[in-house]
Write a protein that holds these residues in place. Structure first.
Motif: not given
Length: 305
Positions: A47-54, A56-61, A74-80, A130-132
């Protein structure tokens, strides 16, 4: 009948077979262990990660379509930091190659992620997203402008000793130009393709179904576009290609290999059938054996001959 050699080389990585799973569809690996033995796969893309936790986008998604799925997670993830602390130790224990997927909203974001993820992390490679298509800034800009794409890949390449895989967007007029740009940036391999930008409207509410309005379309509907882009890039760029986009059957996978993909990756198909990778591997094996191919590598780009 002699066994078919499934061993595959991807950007210096030796995979037991040419089948991966797409980022965002397989979590961090352990989520699927009850459904598919990970040691049967060539590898998984995390699963994709970003430097900070995200969040993601609001629901419904998520929204189903007649031949696919729209997502605006929207790249929901726990962060680096949390990934390195809580998830990476488990990833190291997985019985298959693990490829990290990194996303950012600035060049500095990608540099930070690349610096933190090296060979000693236990990861096999970095896939640079580089394509989300469903975040409001960042990703899509890098994925649709050749110069920006080249700069991101070059910056990541300069900061990591892992192989760098550029994940390209289909939402461009010239996919070959984008592939050449990231090759100049130093990419070791390419992932083709990410989702196509789409939307759905609820005719009863007269409003977009997704809270984000737009989302990324995946699934069988995009396969012809993906196969076409793999074909074009294979002819123009001397880099191994991970083919993805609508693969749900072994016939789909063989089509991508014939078009020029070195490796194939299963995404939305995992949601429909968690054992699809196993069925696809068996189908590829039978196809090669019945036609006298000693190695799955013999299929790569064969349709160009």
């Amino acid at each position: 009948m002699s066994p078919v050699d499934f061993t595959t080389q991807l950007a210096g990585i030796t995979l037991r077979n040419p089948l991966l799973t797409c980022s965002g569809t397989y979590g961090f690996g352990e989520e699927y262990t009850a459904y598919c033995p990970l040691e049967s796969l060539g590898g998984i893309t995390l699963k994709g990660i970003t430097p900070l936790p995200r969040l993601g986008n609001p629901v419904p998604r998520l929204a189903e379509t007649p031949a696919g799925l729209l997502n605006a997670v929207g790249l929901e993830n726990p962060g680096l930091d949390e990934f390195v602390k809580s998830y990476l130790p488990k990833v190291r224990m997985l019985p298959t190659a693990a490829i990290a997927n990194i996303s950012g909203f600035s060049l500095e974001d990608y540099v930070q992620l690349a610096r933190a993820l090296q060979k000693d992390s236990g990861l096999a490679a970095l896939e640079v997203n580089i394509s989300c298509p469903n975040v409001k800034h960042g990703g899509m800009h890098f994925g649709t402008d050749p110069q920006s794409a080249q700069e991101v890949i070059a910056a990541v390449k300069a900061e990591t000793d892992l192989p760098v895989i550029a994940k390209l967007s289909p939402n461009v007029t010239d996919i070959v130009g984008m592939a050449r740009a990231v090759q100049l940036g130093g990419a070791d391999a390419l992932s083709l393709i990410n989702t196509l930008l789409g939307m759905q409207i609820d005719i009863h509410r007269q409003r977009p179904v997704l809270a984000n309005t737009f989302g990324g379309l995946s699934g069988p509907a995009i396969k012809p576009v993906a196969v076409r882009m793999v074909w074009q890039v294979f002819q123009a760029v001397d880099l191994p290609i991970i083919g993805m986009g609508g693969i749900t059957t072994w016939q789909d996978a063989v089509e991508f290999l014939l078009a020029g993909a070195t490796v194939v990756s299963i995404g939305t198909g995992n949601f429909v059938n968690p054992q699809a990778p196993l069925e696809i591997l068996k189908g590829i094996n039978d196809y090669c054996a019945q036609r006298g191919f000693a190695s799955v590598r013999d299929l790569v780009g064969l349709a160009h001959n």
